[in-house]
Design an enzyme around this catalytic site. Structure first.
Site, PDB file in Angstrom:
ATOM      1  N   GLY A 102      -1.994  -7.012  -0.418  1.00 14.53           N
ATOM      2  CA  GLY A 102      -0.903  -7.966  -0.527  1.00 14.53           C
ATOM      3  C   GLY A 102       0.421  -7.274  -0.802  1.00 14.53           C
ATOM      4  O   GLY A 102       0.467  -6.088  -1.134  1.00 14.53           O
TER       5      GLY A 102
ATOM      6  N   GLN B  42       2.372  -7.314  -3.230  1.00 14.27           N
ATOM      7  CA  GLN B  42       2.462  -6.727  -4.571  1.00 14.27           C
ATOM      8  C   GLN B  42       1.130  -6.087  -4.978  1.00 14.27           C
ATOM      9  O   GLN B  42       0.744  -6.111  -6.148  1.00 14.27           O
ATOM     10  CB  GLN B  42       2.888  -7.779  -5.593  1.00 14.27           C
ATOM     11  CG  GLN B  42       4.365  -8.108  -5.567  1.00 14.27           C
ATOM     12  CD  GLN B  42       5.239  -6.935  -5.993  1.00 14.27           C
ATOM     13  OE1 GLN B  42       4.831  -6.088  -6.768  1.00 14.27           O
ATOM     14  NE2 GLN B  42       6.457  -6.876  -5.466  1.00 14.27           N
ATOM     15  N   SER B  43       0.469  -5.458  -4.027  1.00 15.25           N
ATOM     16  CA  SER B  43      -0.838  -4.850  -4.288  1.00 15.25           C
ATOM     17  C   SER B  43      -0.745  -3.696  -5.283  1.00 15.25           C
ATOM     18  O   SER B  43      -0.060  -2.704  -5.040  1.00 15.25           O
ATOM     19  CB  SER B  43      -1.440  -4.343  -2.972  1.00 15.25           C
ATOM     20  OG  SER B  43      -2.548  -3.506  -3.213  1.00 15.25           O
ATOM     21  N   ASN B  44      -1.470  -3.822  -6.397  1.00 18.53           N
ATOM     22  CA  ASN B  44      -1.568  -2.725  -7.355  1.00 18.53           C
ATOM     23  C   ASN B  44      -2.319  -1.547  -6.751  1.00 18.53           C
ATOM     24  O   ASN B  44      -1.998  -0.388  -7.011  1.00 18.53           O
ATOM     25  CB  ASN B  44      -2.292  -3.194  -8.621  1.00 18.53           C
ATOM     26  CG  ASN B  44      -1.563  -4.319  -9.320  1.00 18.53           C
ATOM     27  OD1 ASN B  44      -0.420  -4.168  -9.728  1.00 18.53           O
ATOM     28  ND2 ASN B  44      -2.223  -5.457  -9.460  1.00 18.53           N
TER      29      ASN B  44
ATOM     30  N   CYS C  38      -2.421  -0.634  -3.576  1.00 14.54           N
ATOM     31  CA  CYS C  38      -1.565   0.103  -2.637  1.00 14.54           C
ATOM     32  C   CYS C  38      -0.576   0.991  -3.382  1.00 14.54           C
ATOM     33  O   CYS C  38      -0.323   2.133  -2.979  1.00 14.54           O
ATOM     34  CB  CYS C  38      -0.838  -0.874  -1.717  1.00 14.54           C
ATOM     35  SG  CYS C  38      -1.912  -1.654  -0.486  1.00 14.54           S
TER      36      CYS C  38
END
EC number: 3.5.99.7
Length: 401
Positions: free
Chosen positions: A117, A119-121, A123
């Protein structure tokens, strides 16, 4: 003798306090080193076994009491601070990356691809870990159709990703749903291979059978922390958020096979429980674990309005927890899991009475910055300081300038 006994008791308690935050702490020289991996004895039958791991996280993470309001009589709640695994690498994802990045380097990759997503942690952690290891990173980030053709900005995880030089590729949620994460990462992999790159693909959340070892290791870490205590503390339940499935697969399997034997409760923040039971089963089968996912974890639905979407009650809960305990939860994962736990306890307090519960904080603090507009109305604790004429100034009473 009594005085000596009290002194020894104090020493034991102090050692226990320290051991809950440190077992065999790696030296600074170990950070960013690749080491041969030796599994816990109780997991040595699993296949395939990882050959190496990278030291990326600050481990072990501390465990301490957590006095959430509304707990039944005699119920003890403890929290394991996996939000302390690092700064840029904070959260649960780095435990998986320790194994995944070791395989990437073993395969002589020069580029890492992953997806998530906006705001992927995961990534953000992958981009940082790649940068540490001199690998390029490409992130496929899912956003709304209206924003897929615009600069994604610098809020929260995006700021860190772009600071460390990650290549960000935006797709719409509709494209993600119709094409699928595997096809999208494979398409980017083929493109980069044609450009002469050697890409290594990490799935959503780092959740594959290899990544599962990150939380099998976390189970061993918790065991070791408890073994150092003189009071025979044993957890009846372990509670954790579930977003992609790898964390709950690892901690559930580790608790089942090892000495913990705690009942694991996962609170799903996106797909429904049946999806995750099936997904976790696939990870377990990939390790030849020989166990049924429904036997080792209870999965509760905590997605509310949907992934990364919050009700006002959930955000108010995050604010209340921070104000009363000092622990800041992220609204996407740990916030929903803790909110779900308290709701379950409220529904059936007798079921939880007298139990010792360990809540695993999976990080995600940077995600709060994406909720600033929604959180603003909850923050009323400010005022203009009164510095009237009666307050003395440096060069005389009542002088403003």
């Amino acid at each position: 003798m009594r005085g000596r006994s009290l002194t020894l008791s104090r020493v034991k308690l102090e050692l226990a306090r320290r051991s809950m935050s440190a077992t065999s702490v790696p030296s600074m020289a170990d950070f960013l080193t690749k080491k041969p991996y030796s599994p816990p004895s109780w997991a040595s039958h699993l296949r395939p076994l990882p050959s190496h791991t990278f030291s990326l996280a600050h481990l072990p993470t501390p465990i301490h009491r957590w006095n959430l309001p509304g707990l039944p009589n005699g119920t003890e709640l403890w929290i394991k601070r996996d939000d302390f695994t690092g700064m840029e690498l904070s959260g649960n994802k780095v435990r998986k990356l320790e194994f995944l990045m070791a395989e990437a380097v073993d395969q002589h990759a020069d580029t890492v691809i992953t997806i998530g997503g906006i705001q992927s942690n995961h990534c953000r952690a992958t981009a940082t870990a790649s940068n540490y290891l001199n690998l390029n990173s490409h992130l496929i980030l899912r956003t709304s159709k209206l924003l897929a053709d615009e600069d994604p900005g610098l809020v929260g995880n995006l700021l860190v990703e772009r600071l460390v030089g990650a290549n960000v590729h935006l797709i719409s949620k509709e494209e993600y749903s119709s094409i699928g994460s595997e096809a999208l990462t494979n398409a980017l992999k083929e493109k980069l291979e044609k450009e002469g790159k050697k890409p290594y693909v990490i799935p959503v959340g780092g959740s594959n059978s290899l990544g599962t070892w990150g939380y099998i290791e976390a189970a061993r870490e918790i065991e070791e922390q408890l073994n150092y205590r003189p009071d025979d503390l044993k957890f009846d339940d372990i509670v954790v958020a579930c977003g992609s499935g790898g964390t709950i697969a690892g901690i559930s399997l580790g608790s089942w096979l090892g000495a913990l034997k705690a009942k694991v409760h996962a609170f799903s923040v996106c797909d429904d429980p049946d999806y995750f039971y099936d997904f976790v089963q696939g990870l377990l089968d990939g390790l030849h674990a020989g166990v049924n996912s429904r036997d080792i974890v209870n999965i509760h639905n905590a997605k509310g309005k949907g992934y990364a979407m919050n009700t006002s009650e959930e955000l108010e809960f995050v604010k209340k927890v921070a104000s009363s305990t000092g622990v800041i939860l992220d609204p996407v994962y740990s916030g929903k899991a803790a909110y779900g736990l308290i709701n379950e306890i409220t529904k059936d307090p007798k079921c939880w009475e007298g139990r010792k519960i360990l809540f695993i904080h999976t990080g995600g603090l940077l995600g709060l910055y994406d909720k600033v507009d929604q959180m603003a109305s909850l923050m009323g604790n400010w005022s203009r300081m009164d510095v009237s004429e009666s307050v003395p100034r440096k060069d005389g009473v009542g002088k403003m300038f």
